[in-house]
Design an enzyme around this catalytic site. Structure first.
Site, mmCIF file in Angstrom:
data_model
loop_
_atom_site.group_PDB
_atom_site.id
_atom_site.type_symbol
_atom_site.label_atom_id
_atom_site.label_comp_id
_atom_site.label_asym_id
_atom_site.label_seq_id
_atom_site.Cartn_x
_atom_site.Cartn_y
_atom_site.Cartn_z
ATOM 1 N N GLU A 187 47.051 6.697 53.390
ATOM 2 C CA GLU A 187 47.341 5.600 54.377
ATOM 3 C C GLU A 187 48.929 5.581 54.840
ATOM 4 O O GLU A 187 49.599 5.708 54.045
ATOM 5 C CB GLU A 187 46.653 4.359 54.234
ATOM 6 C CG GLU A 187 45.085 4.469 53.919
ATOM 7 C CD GLU A 187 44.186 3.203 53.767
ATOM 8 O OE1 GLU A 187 43.321 2.942 53.729
ATOM 9 O OE2 GLU A 187 45.089 2.177 53.233
ATOM 10 N N CYS A 193 42.327 -6.127 53.791
ATOM 11 C CA CYS A 193 42.848 -5.153 54.343
ATOM 12 C C CYS A 193 41.888 -4.255 55.224
ATOM 13 O O CYS A 193 40.612 -4.866 55.199
ATOM 14 C CB CYS A 193 43.178 -4.052 53.120
ATOM 15 S SG CYS A 193 41.905 -3.504 51.982
#
Length: 180
Positions: A113, A66
């Site tokens: 996010e 990620c």
């Protein structure tokens, strides 16, 4: 080391500015992120154990990789870059879905996010950067689900969130790709 900036976004993923990565996580501001899941031909997911030296969630298990796009970088390129940097894999990625989350990290940091989720398929073994990942393993989705239920503290908060919210199309997409 130069400060790394990330892209601030609104709830529709429209850029609203940029800010240094640690400051964004301290303030809990919504920003763009990428998440990658790599599967092998046995339909197992490649998990990464984050390096203990990471500024949050060190030693926890998570998705394959990620990260965050740099300003002016596409999410596709960012996902490919992070996969190569973290796990030493250069693979074709497929965008699958997007989601947003606001999760405390337990150390005063917040992952707020707007995530772009990508999948890849490969039997190539990773060559992780020890600064990024101290371990890796393949596991079936069923085995991961059992481990998540029994020991959620072993996993990153964003992995728990994204893994449990994978839409039905994910399994269909995975099955079709691996069959083809």
């Amino acid at each position: 080391m130069a400060a790394i900036e990330v892209i601030l976004v609104d709830r529709y993923d429209r850029p609203t500015g940029r800010m240094e990565k640690l400051e964004v996580h301290e303030k809990g501001l919504l920003h763009r992120a990428v998440t990658v899941y790599v599967f092998n031909s046995r339909r197992e997911l490649l998990l990464q154990q984050r390096a203990n030296g990471k500024y949050h969630c060190g030693g926890l298990w998570s998705n394959t990789t990620c990260g965050h796009p740099f300003p002016q970088e596409s999410t596709q390129h960012a996902a490919e870059r992070r996969l190569l940097e973290e796990m030493g894999l250069r693979l074709t990625l497929h965008p699958v879905f997007e989601l947003s989350y606001n999760l405390p990290m337990g150390n005063g940091l917040i992952e707020h996010e707007y995530g772009h989720v990508y999948f890849a398929f490969s039997d190539e073994l990773p060559k992780p950067d020890p600064q990024e990942a101290e371990g890796w393993r393949y596991a079936s989705l069923g085995d991961i689900q059992q481990e998540v239920q029994a020991h959620p503290e072993r996993f990153t908060p964003w992995f728990l969130y994204t893994f449990t919210r994978i839409p039905a199309e994910f399994k269909q997409f995975t099955t079709q790709r691996l069959a083809g």
